[in-house]
Scaffold this active site. Structure first.
Site, PDB file in Angstrom:
ATOM      1  N   GLY A   9       0.792  -1.273  -0.017  1.00  0.00           N
ATOM      2  CA  GLY A   9      -0.002  -0.054   0.141  1.00  0.00           C
ATOM      3  C   GLY A   9       0.772   1.213   0.030  1.00  0.00           C
ATOM      4  O   GLY A   9       0.572   2.416  -0.568  1.00  0.00           O
ATOM      5  N   ASN A  10       1.997   1.042   0.879  1.00  0.00           N
ATOM      6  CA  ASN A  10       3.082   2.291   0.709  1.00  0.00           C
ATOM      7  C   ASN A  10       3.290   2.599  -0.615  1.00  0.00           C
ATOM      8  O   ASN A  10       3.890   3.916  -0.912  1.00  0.00           O
ATOM      9  CB  ASN A  10       4.225   1.856   1.481  1.00  0.00           C
ATOM     10  CG  ASN A  10       3.747   2.026   2.823  1.00  0.00           C
ATOM     11  OD1 ASN A  10       3.244   2.871   3.451  1.00  0.00           O
ATOM     12  ND2 ASN A  10       4.216   0.937   3.687  1.00  0.00           N
ATOM     13  N   LYS A 122      -6.883  -5.601  10.288  1.00  0.00           N
ATOM     14  CA  LYS A 122      -6.363  -5.223   9.132  1.00  0.00           C
ATOM     15  C   LYS A 122      -6.375  -3.618   9.223  1.00  0.00           C
ATOM     16  O   LYS A 122      -7.659  -3.169   9.248  1.00  0.00           O
ATOM     17  CB  LYS A 122      -7.215  -5.826   7.877  1.00  0.00           C
ATOM     18  CG  LYS A 122      -6.600  -5.195   6.393  1.00  0.00           C
ATOM     19  CD  LYS A 122      -5.261  -6.215   6.285  1.00  0.00           C
ATOM     20  CE  LYS A 122      -4.583  -5.261   5.403  1.00  0.00           C
ATOM     21  NZ  LYS A 122      -3.159  -5.606   5.279  1.00  0.00           N
ATOM     22  N   LYS A 206      -2.926  -8.713   1.408  1.00  0.00           N
ATOM     23  CA  LYS A 206      -2.695  -9.163  -0.010  1.00  0.00           C
ATOM     24  C   LYS A 206      -1.405  -9.829   0.103  1.00  0.00           C
ATOM     25  O   LYS A 206      -1.070 -10.443  -1.137  1.00  0.00           O
ATOM     26  CB  LYS A 206      -2.656  -7.777  -0.609  1.00  0.00           C
ATOM     27  CG  LYS A 206      -1.416  -6.733  -0.325  1.00  0.00           C
ATOM     28  CD  LYS A 206      -0.357  -7.015  -1.078  1.00  0.00           C
ATOM     29  CE  LYS A 206       0.859  -5.901  -0.498  1.00  0.00           C
ATOM     30  NZ  LYS A 206       0.900  -5.432   0.854  1.00  0.00           N
ATOM     31  N   LYS A 264       3.840 -10.209   5.943  1.00  0.00           N
ATOM     32  CA  LYS A 264       4.807 -10.234   4.927  1.00  0.00           C
ATOM     33  C   LYS A 264       5.925 -11.633   5.367  1.00  0.00           C
ATOM     34  O   LYS A 264       6.164 -12.429   4.226  1.00  0.00           O
ATOM     35  CB  LYS A 264       5.709  -9.185   4.724  1.00  0.00           C
ATOM     36  CG  LYS A 264       4.905  -7.988   4.472  1.00  0.00           C
ATOM     37  CD  LYS A 264       5.697  -6.733   4.145  1.00  0.00           C
ATOM     38  CE  LYS A 264       5.040  -5.261   4.063  1.00  0.00           C
ATOM     39  NZ  LYS A 264       3.645  -5.311   3.250  1.00  0.00           N
TER      40      LYS A 264
HETATM   41  N1  LIG Z   1      10.938  -6.001  11.505  1.00  0.00           N
HETATM   42  C1  LIG Z   1      10.845  -4.947  10.434  1.00  0.00           C
HETATM   43  N2  LIG Z   1      11.424  -4.728   9.750  1.00  0.00           N
HETATM   44  C2  LIG Z   1      11.536  -3.729   8.934  1.00  0.00           C
HETATM   45  N3  LIG Z   1      10.125  -2.863   8.819  1.00  0.00           N
HETATM   46  C3  LIG Z   1       9.230  -3.132   9.763  1.00  0.00           C
HETATM   47  C4  LIG Z   1       9.431  -4.351  10.891  1.00  0.00           C
HETATM   48  N4  LIG Z   1       8.447  -4.357  11.430  1.00  0.00           N
HETATM   49  C5  LIG Z   1       7.627  -3.472  11.055  1.00  0.00           C
HETATM   50  N5  LIG Z   1       8.057  -2.647  10.065  1.00  0.00           N
HETATM   51  C6  LIG Z   1       7.234  -1.301   9.411  1.00  0.00           C
HETATM   52  O1  LIG Z   1       6.740  -2.361   8.298  1.00  0.00           O
HETATM   53  C7  LIG Z   1       6.467  -1.280   7.349  1.00  0.00           C
HETATM   54  C8  LIG Z   1       6.042  -2.148   6.152  1.00  0.00           C
HETATM   55  O2  LIG Z   1       4.807  -2.728   6.305  1.00  0.00           O
HETATM   56  P1  LIG Z   1       3.423  -1.991   5.757  1.00  0.00           P
HETATM   57  O3  LIG Z   1       3.322  -0.707   5.921  1.00  0.00           O
HETATM   58  O4  LIG Z   1       2.145  -2.818   6.137  1.00  0.00           O
HETATM   59  O5  LIG Z   1       3.771  -2.167   4.047  1.00  0.00           O
HETATM   60  P2  LIG Z   1       2.979  -1.970   2.830  1.00  0.00           P
HETATM   61  O6  LIG Z   1       1.779  -1.090   3.111  1.00  0.00           O
HETATM   62  O7  LIG Z   1       3.880  -1.620   1.917  1.00  0.00           O
HETATM   63  O8  LIG Z   1       2.335  -3.210   2.568  1.00  0.00           O
HETATM   64  C9  LIG Z   1       8.009  -0.515   7.162  1.00  0.00           C
HETATM   65  O9  LIG Z   1       7.570   0.731   6.826  1.00  0.00           O
HETATM   66  C10 LIG Z   1       8.099  -0.544   8.713  1.00  0.00           C
HETATM   67  O10 LIG Z   1       7.982   0.649   9.316  1.00  0.00           O
HETATM   68  N1  LIG Z   2      -5.292  -5.611   1.364  1.00  0.00           N
HETATM   69  C1  LIG Z   2      -4.108  -5.249   1.903  1.00  0.00           C
HETATM   70  O1  LIG Z   2      -3.442  -6.157   2.296  1.00  0.00           O
HETATM   71  O2  LIG Z   2      -3.873  -3.747   1.884  1.00  0.00           O
HETATM   72  P1  LIG Z   2      -2.599  -3.035   2.287  1.00  0.00           P
HETATM   73  O3  LIG Z   2      -1.202  -3.866   1.730  1.00  0.00           O
HETATM   74  O4  LIG Z   2      -2.408  -1.737   1.564  1.00  0.00           O
HETATM   75  O5  LIG Z   2      -2.403  -2.951   3.925  1.00  0.00           O
END
Ligand SMILES: Nc1ncnc2c1ncn2[C@@H]1O[C@H](COP(=O)(O)OP(=O)(O)O)[C@@H](O)[C@H]1O
Ligand SMILES: NC(=O)OP(=O)(O)O
Length: 316
Positions: A9-10, A122, A206, A264
């Site tokens: 999402g980022n 979520k 996702k 992830k």
């Molecule tokens: N162990 C970790 N190593 C790296 N990043 C981490 C960790 N735990 C949490 N994070 C955070 O997770 C974020 C990525 O997850 P998320 O925001 O859900 O990603 P996306 O929206 O891209 O799927 C990073 O920006 C970081 O702030």
């Molecule tokens: N559905 C879902 O996993 O969205 P984000 O990656 O933006 O959290």
């Protein structure tokens, strides 16, 4: 090779950015710039998140005076697949002339009895202060939880069991198309007692759907791309250090944050455990470097990775 890339999402909306269409379209173009070299050499499936976007649509729907009931989250999830899928489709077509690109609406089967419906995790929509979140929770009946430095709405996120359109996605890939699918983890559905599909109120993760799909498609590689170069051990402490290569068992022995890095890590471990393939978590800008073994946290059955033997093109 056959590669599934899960776009965070980022990648579509960086923290603090307003969710305007033009902002997200620019982010999508940047994402496609990074992914296009993979599409040029490999079979490519692109999945994407929808957490911020589905929250925006939920707010709009809840504020619409013409509606008796706000649209449920399965419908909102399909809307985000259309919107983000359209942006990705167009950016891919512009960047890969001559290549067929398909962006499909698709559904993900979940279990009606999944306990996650009763324990929302979520994150959707924007970030609020603690006070704003408490007010929204009481005014609108939301469940809210802390996310990093702020608070966000959370909704149920049952585990994905199967992508309903897996065979169609395989056919499209085999025909040479780049496929955009599983947006927002796929629209969550269950089968009712007659075997009919029916949407449910949830947002699927996702990354977990991408692992299920990658395994079902016999993909060689699952790349989870986000806004950090590596998974860090001891994240958020002075001892934080990047993990470069790991086995699934090694990663699973560590603790990761639910709602961000946790799913992830779970997704890449699951893919490697089930397929013996390679999976990685890293920065969107480094997609090519990750495949070359020069960036990211790379997960393989034995914790080693030789790009020369793994990353060759797959015959179509
Ligand atoms: N162990 C970790 N190593 C790296 N990043 C981490 C960790 N735990 C949490 N994070 C955070 O997770 C974020 C990525 O997850 P998320 O925001 O859900 O990603 P996306 O929206 O891209 O799927 C990073 O920006 C970081 O702030
Ligand atoms: N559905 C879902 O996993 O969205 P984000 O990656 O933006 O959290």
């Amino acid at each position: 090779m056959r590669i599934v890339v899960a776009l965070g999402g980022n990648a579509l909306l960086q923290r603090g950015q307003k969710p305007d269409a033009e902002v997200q379209e620019a982010n999508v173009r940047r994402a496609v710039e990074s992914l296009a070299p993979l599409a040029a050499e490999h079979e490519l499936v692109v999945t994407h998140g929808n957490g911020p976007q589905v929250g925006v649509l939920a707010l709009q729907s809840a504020s619409d005076p013409h509606l008796t009931t706000p649209y449920p989250f399965d419908v909102l999830g399909a809307q985000t697949q259309g919107m983000i899928g359209y942006w990705l489709l167009q950016a891919m077509q512009n960047r890969l002339p001559g290549r067929q690109v398909a962006a499909i609406i698709n559904q993900t089967l979940v279990e009606a009895a999944d306990p996650a419906f009763a324990d929302p995790t979520k994150f959707v929509g924007e970030m609020y202060t603690r006070e704003q979140a408490a007010r929204l929770a009481s005014d609108r009946g939301w469940v809210v939880k802390p996310d990093g430095d702020g608070w966000r709405r959370v909704v149920g996120s049952p585990r994905p069991q199967r992508v309903v359109e897996t065979r169609l996605i395989r056919l499209l890939l085999e025909s040479g198309a780049v496929v955009v699918c599983a947006g927002g983890g796929g629209v969550p559905v269950i089968r009712d007692e007659r075997g009919d599909l029916q949407g449910v109120e949830a947002v699927v993760d996702k990354d977990l759907t991408s692992a299920v799909l990658a395994e079902a498609l016999d993909a060689d590689v699952l790349l989870v791309v986000t806004d950090v170069e590596h998974v860090l051990r001891d994240f958020g402490t002075p001892d934080a250090a990047p993990i470069l290569r790991e086995t699934p068992a090694g990663l699973r022995s560590l603790d990761f944050a639910a709602g961000s890095m946790g799913p992830k890590v779970d997704a890449v471990c699951r893919f490697v455990e089930l397929t013996g393939g390679m999976a990685a978590i890293g920065s969107l800008d480094d997609a090519v470097a990750i495949l070359a073994g020069e960036s990211g946290t790379i997960v393989t059955p034995n914790g080693r990775y030789d790009a020369a033997t793994t990353a060759g093109p797959r015959k179509r």
